[in-house]
Motif scaffolding. Structure first.
Motif, PDB file in Angstrom:
ATOM      1  N   GLU A 154       0.797  -1.230   0.000  1.00 52.34           N
ATOM      2  CA  GLU A 154       0.000   0.000   0.000  1.00 52.34           C
ATOM      3  C   GLU A 154       0.834   1.286   0.000  1.00 52.34           C
ATOM      4  O   GLU A 154       0.484   2.236  -0.708  1.00 52.34           O
ATOM      5  CB  GLU A 154      -0.970  -0.021   1.182  1.00 52.34           C
ATOM      6  N   GLU A 186     -10.556  -4.836  -5.581  1.00 51.09           N
ATOM      7  CA  GLU A 186     -10.761  -3.594  -4.848  1.00 51.09           C
ATOM      8  C   GLU A 186     -10.232  -2.459  -5.718  1.00 51.09           C
ATOM      9  O   GLU A 186      -9.230  -2.634  -6.421  1.00 51.09           O
ATOM     10  CB  GLU A 186     -10.050  -3.629  -3.497  1.00 51.09           C
ATOM     11  N   TYR A 188      -8.610   1.208  -5.696  1.00 51.94           N
ATOM     12  CA  TYR A 188      -7.881   2.143  -4.841  1.00 51.94           C
ATOM     13  C   TYR A 188      -7.607   3.430  -5.601  1.00 51.94           C
ATOM     14  O   TYR A 188      -7.430   3.430  -6.820  1.00 51.94           O
ATOM     15  CB  TYR A 188      -6.539   1.544  -4.421  1.00 51.94           C
ATOM     16  N   GLU A 193      -8.951   2.861  -0.213  1.00 50.59           N
ATOM     17  CA  GLU A 193      -9.836   1.882  -0.832  1.00 50.59           C
ATOM     18  C   GLU A 193     -11.187   2.533  -1.087  1.00 50.59           C
ATOM     19  O   GLU A 193     -11.802   3.093  -0.190  1.00 50.59           O
ATOM     20  CB  GLU A 193     -10.017   0.667   0.071  1.00 50.59           C
ATOM     21  N   ASN A 196     -15.185  -2.366  -3.523  1.00 49.35           N
ATOM     22  CA  ASN A 196     -14.904  -3.790  -3.354  1.00 49.35           C
ATOM     23  C   ASN A 196     -15.892  -4.558  -4.224  1.00 49.35           C
ATOM     24  O   ASN A 196     -17.061  -4.181  -4.300  1.00 49.35           O
ATOM     25  CB  ASN A 196     -15.075  -4.162  -1.875  1.00 49.35           C
TER      26      ASN A 196
END
Length: 273
Positions: A154, A186, A188, A193, A196
């Motif tokens: 991330e 997901e 981003y 985020e 989903n």
């Protein structure tokens, strides 16, 4: 109820009735699909406890959840990207023409951590980098995965939209597993985020087994154990067509599209926690 998801508990003034605030409209929408709907959506106020620690978490938020029959995982990505581009056009917001990046979890793990997603590989990397003092015997697979994801993957996400897809099978939730991967994604933007999605599991026997496993884990974690959702399983038994479902945090999406850094600038439900 997913093991790491906790609803708010509500009660009547008399104390005789107990209920829970909704965490997602997922099950009711899938029940509509089992009764013949080909498309279903809802914009719902959703509530999740424990949402603390950052400027883009809040206990109450608006969720758009929608399902479309005949849509696989990559078609669902196309649909979501098209929706976001349509929204930005309607709001007359600047938006890059570059297509959203699409990267598999295995690709990211290999590139950014130099490992595969099997538990042994995760544990070796965690030990190498001293990412926890906990015993691995006390940790679930997801605990190990997210230590790697949050520390090594991330932080390297660019400030752009990207789909991350094909998760480890241990994290399938309500998605199907094909070729050893959970068919979910997901979306981003940077480290945030936004959405989903699942290429939906349609097998009621497999879904019941997953629900029972989730119950066992909640019990192990000392959390309230909820009954298996029999109405949803009955919907699977009636038959749901091949489909994908997507949930989007609308507050976060608007925050990103307007270039803001906190839900406090966007959401009437935000409060500092």
């Amino acid at each position: 109820m997913e093991p790491y998801l906790d609803p708010f508990v509500v009660g009547s003034p008399s104390g005789e009735e107990k209920g829970y605030l909704i965490t997602s409209p997922e099950y009711s929408l899938k029940q509509a699909l089992s009764l013949g709907a080909e498309k279903a959506y809802e914009i719902a106020h959703t509530f999740r406890s424990g949402e603390k620690g950052s400027s883009y978490h809040t206990a109450e938020f608006l969720m758009l959840e929608f399902y479309q029959v005949g849509t696989d995982l990559h078609q669902a990505m196309d649909l979501l990207e098209e929706l976001i581009r349509w929204v930005t056009n309607k709001l007359s917001l600047p938006f890059p023409e570059k297509p959203f990046q699409r990267k598999s979890v295995k690709e990211l793990l290999s590139k950014l951590a130099g490992i595969d997603w099997d538990r042994d590989s995760l544990e070796r990397k965690i030990t190498e980098l001293s990412l926890t003092n906990l015993s691995f015997n006390s940790m679930e697979y997801e605990d190990c995965f997210f230590l790697i994801f949050l520390n090594l993957l991330e932080p390297n996400f660019a400030s752009e939209f990207q789909f991350i897809y094909d998760y480890p099978p241990e994290m399938a939730a309500l998605s199907r597993i094909e070729l050893g991967a959970a068919k979910r994604f997901e979306l981003y933007f940077g480290k945030i985020e936004l959405a989903n999605a699942f290429y939906e599991l349609l097998d009621p026997i497999e879904q019941r087994a997953r629900f029972e496993k989730e119950q066992e884990l909640r019990r192990k974690l000392g959390k309230e154990v909820f009954p298996v959702h029999e109405e949803f399983l009955q919907a699977l038994e009636r038959g749901i067509p091949e489909c994908s479902g997507i949930s989007i945090g609308l507050d976060r999406l608007l925050m990103v599209l307007l270039g803001r850094n906190s839900l406090s600038d966007i959401s009437p439900y935000w409060r500092e926690i």
